[in-house]
Design a protein around this motif. Structure first.
Motif, PDB file in Angstrom:
ATOM      1  N   ILE A 121     -32.343  24.075  24.721  1.00  0.00           N
ATOM      2  CA  ILE A 121     -31.300  23.862  23.902  1.00  0.00           C
ATOM      3  C   ILE A 121     -30.352  25.169  23.304  1.00  0.00           C
ATOM      4  O   ILE A 121     -29.354  25.110  23.453  1.00  0.00           O
ATOM      5  N   GLN A 122     -31.428  26.058  23.092  1.00  0.00           N
ATOM      6  CA  GLN A 122     -30.891  27.218  22.264  1.00  0.00           C
ATOM      7  C   GLN A 122     -30.301  28.338  23.202  1.00  0.00           C
ATOM      8  O   GLN A 122     -29.294  29.085  22.897  1.00  0.00           O
ATOM      9  N   TRP A 123     -30.935  28.457  24.311  1.00  0.00           N
ATOM     10  CA  TRP A 123     -30.815  29.555  25.302  1.00  0.00           C
ATOM     11  C   TRP A 123     -29.954  28.698  26.603  1.00  0.00           C
ATOM     12  O   TRP A 123     -29.064  29.482  26.973  1.00  0.00           O
ATOM     13  N   SER A 170     -20.309  17.932  30.262  1.00  0.00           N
ATOM     14  CA  SER A 170     -20.773  18.087  29.211  1.00  0.00           C
ATOM     15  C   SER A 170     -20.193  19.320  28.223  1.00  0.00           C
ATOM     16  O   SER A 170     -20.354  20.440  28.574  1.00  0.00           O
ATOM     17  N   ALA A 171     -19.866  18.956  27.015  1.00  0.00           N
ATOM     18  CA  ALA A 171     -19.448  20.026  26.009  1.00  0.00           C
ATOM     19  C   ALA A 171     -20.661  20.852  25.484  1.00  0.00           C
ATOM     20  O   ALA A 171     -20.312  22.054  25.234  1.00  0.00           O
ATOM     21  N   THR A 172     -21.746  20.430  25.603  1.00  0.00           N
ATOM     22  CA  THR A 172     -22.828  21.030  24.958  1.00  0.00           C
ATOM     23  C   THR A 172     -23.826  21.686  26.183  1.00  0.00           C
ATOM     24  O   THR A 172     -24.805  22.462  25.931  1.00  0.00           O
ATOM     25  N   ARG A 225     -25.887  20.028  27.778  1.00  0.00           N
ATOM     26  CA  ARG A 225     -27.242  19.425  27.890  1.00  0.00           C
ATOM     27  C   ARG A 225     -27.056  18.332  28.804  1.00  0.00           C
ATOM     28  O   ARG A 225     -27.318  17.102  28.411  1.00  0.00           O
ATOM     29  N   ALA A 275     -36.766  15.293  26.897  1.00  0.00           N
ATOM     30  CA  ALA A 275     -36.377  14.523  25.735  1.00  0.00           C
ATOM     31  C   ALA A 275     -35.493  15.373  24.695  1.00  0.00           C
ATOM     32  O   ALA A 275     -34.606  15.051  24.172  1.00  0.00           O
ATOM     33  N   MET A 276     -35.826  16.603  24.736  1.00  0.00           N
ATOM     34  CA  MET A 276     -35.150  17.414  23.769  1.00  0.00           C
ATOM     35  C   MET A 276     -33.915  17.916  24.395  1.00  0.00           C
ATOM     36  O   MET A 276     -32.953  18.071  23.649  1.00  0.00           O
ATOM     37  N   LEU A 283     -32.050  16.912  27.311  1.00  0.00           N
ATOM     38  CA  LEU A 283     -31.281  16.107  27.909  1.00  0.00           C
ATOM     39  C   LEU A 283     -30.219  15.339  26.772  1.00  0.00           C
ATOM     40  O   LEU A 283     -31.170  14.791  25.662  1.00  0.00           O
ATOM     41  N   SER A 284     -29.073  15.060  26.989  1.00  0.00           N
ATOM     42  CA  SER A 284     -28.540  14.097  26.118  1.00  0.00           C
ATOM     43  C   SER A 284     -28.308  12.920  27.005  1.00  0.00           C
ATOM     44  O   SER A 284     -27.698  12.717  27.856  1.00  0.00           O
ATOM     45  N   THR A 285     -29.203  11.856  26.586  1.00  0.00           N
ATOM     46  CA  THR A 285     -29.620  10.757  27.429  1.00  0.00           C
ATOM     47  C   THR A 285     -28.481   9.757  27.189  1.00  0.00           C
ATOM     48  O   THR A 285     -27.668   9.688  26.374  1.00  0.00           O
ATOM     49  N   SER A 302     -22.919  14.220  30.528  1.00  0.00           N
ATOM     50  CA  SER A 302     -23.896  13.435  29.470  1.00  0.00           C
ATOM     51  C   SER A 302     -24.384  12.402  30.308  1.00  0.00           C
ATOM     52  O   SER A 302     -23.471  11.580  30.738  1.00  0.00           O
TER      53      SER A 302
END
Lengths: 367, 318, 378
Positions: free
Chosen positions: B136-138, B165-167, B169, B247-248, B250-252, B262
């Motif tokens: 998520i962070q890097w 995806s904007a993030t 993920r 789970a952490m 991926l934007s499911t 996403s």
């Protein structure tokens, strides 16, 4: 770099023409310049630079070697650069992961963190600490202890079972039973970890009464996940022990079991130890199966056969995802990273022990 | 293998020792067989538990299952996501792992290679929660631009349809995280096997004038291939079953062909995300999804076994 | 030779054994009450001397939403009773209810009250009826990321439209209508939802479907509707992080975690209400008891469509479920004492300070306390 020691001379007829020893270094420098130019053309970025330079280097060195040294040498140089590149590329994420753990984990890591539990620490303490009114308190001692005991128990169960089973498969197993075991060990690698946890919880519920949770139940759940990894990696390592060694042992009149224990196992021990480390590493980070079998606590419990026990991954997950204080999650996050660092250090220590064992038992003349 | 216990144990002039030996042999062989059977018993228990718990979902009225169209309509997008993420991970990790393993075993200086081997083993130990946080962070912010580029320039390929995806993920990112996670596993096994290549084979190849790559291609790779495949399968098993990291990161969401937007989910992530708050039939449905994951891993492993056994001529214990 | 092998084999074992011994000897509990600590923590420590005849351990399981509050409650209770260890496994509401109804734990935390079937099973496991006690109230805030926009008023239909992806840009007339004084940017809206099944999602969706039934066609469940895309993130910190990471995002999360992010004022009747502990407790107090429940059961059906002034309707209630009778005297005493602490003013305040929950109203506290007092032991 080149391996051959033959100096580069173009005079002899017995030796092929060769690129000078400094050729790779010069090419690399040139490629870096080319890469910089290429990436500047598309708007500079570090990845573009690296990719550009890499491609330029590979093309140049391969063509140069192809012209000067011939096709076979060219392929060799290309593969060499590919291997180095693969190594270099893989280093990027791996160092970044290690860096994340160290940079985020070290601030909170220390003797106080390792020797105190989280008993009676609340979000209020975190808020006060963040405001500078009180010291940061609350460690992971209970979780370290729990992880250590549960993993040790799981290893005590899995390694003998897994190693013996792999010996059976490689040295004894013939026919249906061996085929069935091989097949079902493969099946076992596919057990989702939560299922292993639920299974162990159900088993302990049946055996010791509904709702029984303790460290030992956690160890059983982890064993279900660990055994197939131990079997598969040890099996692989036992299989590549040369048959000549076994035959030599038999020829000396040694009974088979002693040949296995004294000749085959020591020869393969380095790989087996590595496999066991992998197996431990596979389970030491499990969260879900441990919560349903070993429970969840912030108090110290040093008896794995009674009462709930904490584990480091559950600690990391709960501190990172559900901080003690919703409004000031930073102290909890720091704890999570420090606990992750602790976990890595524990596995590192286990790895050292495994390597020690491997070195002690390995035949002296092996590599 | 043709040498059996009896072949070795009955020299013509057997004295008093063989009887004793045979007792030791018998005990040892029974112990190993017992361990094998114990594994079967445990697995039978797990299988019975899985089947028992998933039956209600498999036999339930389709309308009661999440999504309202029955279990299979519910599970196939998850199967797709699981396979896609694992495939991305394998495609990325296998060549890299092969490269690192060869680097450690045949290219790097001896002193350096030992240290590297140690570091690689260590990386296998980093808990998946950490990989999740790192993803998520890097990773996600750093690859966001690449996915945007893919969506802009290769958007006509279904796999890269925008909007990106904007993030960052996405399933592709999750696949990359999985690749980094399984890299140490494959590398560790491959390295051990490559190191075991008989020195005589390698020296013979070099003596014939082979270049280093030719030597590796002719001796190390054929010898190490079953081991390499085993390593890849262990890695694949982890990639298929990994829960927390996916789970952490991926934007499911629902099924989509695109890997850079996403959406999608994997079986293991779905179980991790939904199991805690589930009750009744939903629990059974999730365990049945676990059963499907189990079957997938089984099929993949059987395929790998087949490949490995076909090449067994190179195995030491053939 | 044999001897040396044995010795070599024992060395690592000895090392591991020594490490275990050292490990087992050197841990302690942290000092949570330094001399300069605040008053209320000091108070709990003082009162502990008088009332420490309880000992043993008590294990509960259930909703992860309560984890921070439970940690605060456990800390407060253990300080009053140093001989007691209370554990709470945040496995989730479903697991908590299942374990409670099968008799595996004496109390459980859950975001949804026991349904009729579970009540029957629980009565069988307890030997007496079980009760739902609403001891944890958590307002759900709607944080958004729009630089320059400090206040945002949204009617329920507009919130539903945004999360249903029908309203897709921030300067949509529907949003502008209730925000006449705000300059809204021409930015696409990215709604962020929870990827894990959660009580927070269920309560939020329940609110949307009750307060804006026309605008929210989806079914109420703890899982976000599968047909919607949007951005998904795991757990509360994930949602907060996603909203902070990109402009134009809006999400929903436990109010305690929102910090100083800008949040939506929700339309109730003719006014717009910002979340607050009082407004959340008020809506719970004015909501009716769920139908068909026993008199001493406090399962509530929240009045999501309330128009009463000062009520904030997006609220998560998490219950503690417990038996009204315990066969085992030790467990019963511990459970009763622990629940009494939870329902005390002190306990509610401890959770509010540490976890940011909303203390329940005094009347409700009194009612719950009388039920806890009536628990039969032995």
């Amino acid at each position: 770099m080149t391996t051959d020691a033959v100096p580069a001379t173009a005079t002899g007829t017995l030796t092929h023409r060769r690129l000078p020893r400094y050729a790779p270094a010069v090419t690399l420098a040139l490629s870096a310049a080319v890469g910089a130019g290429l990436s500047a053309a598309v708007g500079f970025s570090v990845p573009a630079f690296v990719v550009g330079a890499l491609l330029a280097y590979m093309a140049t060195i391969t063509i140069a070697a192809g012209v000067v040294e011939g096709r076979r040498k060219a392929v060799d140089r290309l593969v060499t650069s590919l291997v180095y590149a693969a190594f270099g590329i893989a280093l990027v994420p791996l160092t970044s992961v290690v860096w994340s753990v160290l940079a985020n984990g070290l601030p909170r890591f220390g003797a106080e963190f390792l020797t105190t539990s989280l008993r009676n620490v609340t979000g209020l303490h975190d808020q006060q600490a963040a405001e500078g009114l009180a010291p940061y308190i609350g460690g992971a001692y209970h979780a370290v202890l729990g992880t250590f005991l549960i993993t040790a128990l799981a290893t005590l169960i899995s390694v003998p079972v897994g190693l013996l089973a792999s010996i059976y498969l490689v040295e004894y197993g013939r026919g249906r039973l061996a085929r069935a075991i091989t097949f079902f060990v493969d099946v076992m690698t596919g057990i989702p970890s939560i299922v292993a946890g639920l299974f162990a919880a159900a088993l302990f519920g049946v055996l010791f009464g509904v709702g029984t949770r303790n460290g030992f139940a956690g160890a059983v759940a982890l064993s279900v996940l660990m055994i197939p990894v131990v079997v598969r990696s040890s099996e692989e390592m036992l299989r590549i022990v040369p048959n000549e060694l076994r035959e030599a042992a038999y020829a000396l009149g040694i009974p088979k079991w002693r040949a296995v224990v004294r000749v085959v196992l020591p020869t393969a021990i380095s790989g087996i130890a590595s496999g066991i480390t992998l197996a431990i590493a596979r389970v030491v980070g499990e969260t879900a199966p441990l919560i349903v079998t070993a429970g969840f606590t912030s108090s110290i419990n040093n008896n794995p056969f009674a009462d709930w026990m904490m584990s480091l991954p559950a600690y990391v997950y709960s501190q990172a995802m559900r901080p003690l204080s919703g409004s000031t999650p930073e102290p909890s996050l720091d704890r999570a990273w420090a606990a992750a660092l602790t976990l890595v250090i524990i596995v590192m220590a286990l790895n050292l022990v495994a390597r020690l064992v491997a070195r002690l038992f390995a035949p002296k003349n092996s590599r | 293998m043709t040498i059996t216990t009896t072949d070795v144990q009955t020299p013509p002039n057997a004295s008093s020792t063989p009887a004793k030996n045979r007792a030791g042999d018998r005990n040892f062989s029974w112990a190993t067989r017992g361990a094998g059977m114990l594994i079967l018993v445990v697995l039978a228990g797990v299988a019975a538990f899985l089947l028992l718990e998933s039956l209600p979902a498999l036999s339930a009225d389709p309308a009661d299952i999440e999504g309202g169209e029955g279990f299979f309509a519910y599970v196939w997008p998850l199967v797709f996501g699981t396979l896609a993420a694992a495939l991305i991970a394998l495609i990325v990790a296998t060549p890299l792992a092969l490269g690192i393993a060869l680097f450690i075993s045949h290219y790097a200086p001896r002193r350096l290679s030992q240290g590297l081997g140690y570091v690689v083993d260590l990386l296998a130990a980093i808990p998946s929660v950490v990989y999740g946080l790192w993803g998520i962070q890097w990773l996600a912010p750093n690859v966001r631009g690449a996915w945007q580029w893919l969506a802009d320039h290769l958007g006509f390929v279904p796999l890269f349809t925008g909007p990106a995806s904007a993030t960052g993920r996405t399933l592709m990112t999750a696949g990359l995280v999985l690749a980094v996670m399984i890299l140490p596993i494959i590398t560790a096994i491959a390295r051990e096997v490559f190191l075991q290549t008989p020195a005589l084979h390698q020296e013979a190849a070099l003596a014939l004038g082979a270049t280093r790559w030719e030597m590796i291609r002719m001796t190390v790779l054929p010898f190490g291939r079953p081991g390499l495949i085993s390593g890849v399968m262990l890695g694949l098993g982890r990639a298929l079953g990994e829960t927390m990291a996916v789970a952490m990161v991926l934007s499911t969401g629902g099924f989509t062909w695109s890997m850079v937007t996403s959406g999608n989910s994997t079986i293991a992530a779905e179980i991790a995300l939904d199991f805690p708050e589930s009750a009744g039939l939903k629990t059974n449905t999730l365990i049945a999804a676990g059963l499907v994951l189990f079957v997938i891993t089984l099929a993949v492993n059987m395929a790998a076994r087949r490949v490995v056994t076909r090449r067994q001529a190179f195995s030491g214990a053939n | 030779m044999n001897l040396s092998i044995a010795r070599r084999g024992l060395a690592p074992l000895a090392v591991a054994g020594a490490a275990a011994l050292v490990l087992a000897a050197c841990g302690s509990d942290p000092d949570t009450n330094p001399a300069d600590d605040t008053e209320n923590a000091g108070d709990t420590a003082d009162s502990s001397e008088a009332d420490s005849d309880l000992s043993g351990s008590l294990n509960g399981a259930g909703a992860s939403s309560q984890e921070a509050a439970q940690q605060a409650w456990i800390a407060g209770f253990q300080q009053q009773h140093p001989g007691v260890t209370v554990n709470y496994a945040p496995e989730g509401s479903g697991a908590g209810r299942e374990q409670f109804t099968s008799g595996a734990v004496p109390f459980a935390g859950t975001d949804a009250y026991l349904d009729d079937e579970e009540l029957v099973a629980a009565e069988e496991a307890c030997g007496a009826p079980a009760v739902d006690l609403p001891l944890y109230i958590d307002p759900i805030a709607l944080p958004y990321n729009l630089p320059g926009v400090d206040t945002l008023n949204l009617r329920p239909e507009v919130i539903a439209g945004i999360f249903d992806e029908q309203i897709t840009t921030w300067n949509d007339p529907a949003i502008a209508e209730s925000n006449p004084d705000v300059t809204l940017p021409d930015l696409p809206i990215t709604p962020v939802h929870r990827s894990d099944e959660s009580g927070t999602t269920e309560n939020f969706v329940d609110y949307l479907s009750k307060a804006a039934p026309q605008a929210w066609p989806h079914e109420v469940s703890g899982d976000w509707p599968a047909g919607l895309s949007g951005e998904a993130a795991a757990q509360t910190p994930g949602v907060i992080q996603a909203v902070e990471a990109a402009e134009g995002t809006i999400g929903y999360a436990s109010a305690a975690a929102v910090g100083d992010m800008t949040t939506v004022a929700v339309g109730v009747g003719d006014e717009f209400v910002e979340y607050s502990a009082e407004a959340a407790a008020a809506v719970v107090a004015s909501s009716p008891q769920a139908e068909g429940r026993a008199e001493n059961d406090f399962a509530v059906d929240l009045a999501r469509d309330t128009t009463e002034s000062g009520n904030y309707p997006i609220v998560l209630i998490s219950y503690i479920v417990a038996c009204t009778a315990y066969d085992d005297a030790a467990t019963g005493e511990l459970t009763q004492a622990y629940l009494s602490y939870l329902a005390s003013e002190e306990g509610q305040q401890a959770a509010a300070d540490a976890a940011g929950s909303a203390p329940i109203s005094d009347e409700m506290r009194a009612d719950v306390q009388s039920v806890i007092d009536s628990i039969e032991i032995g």
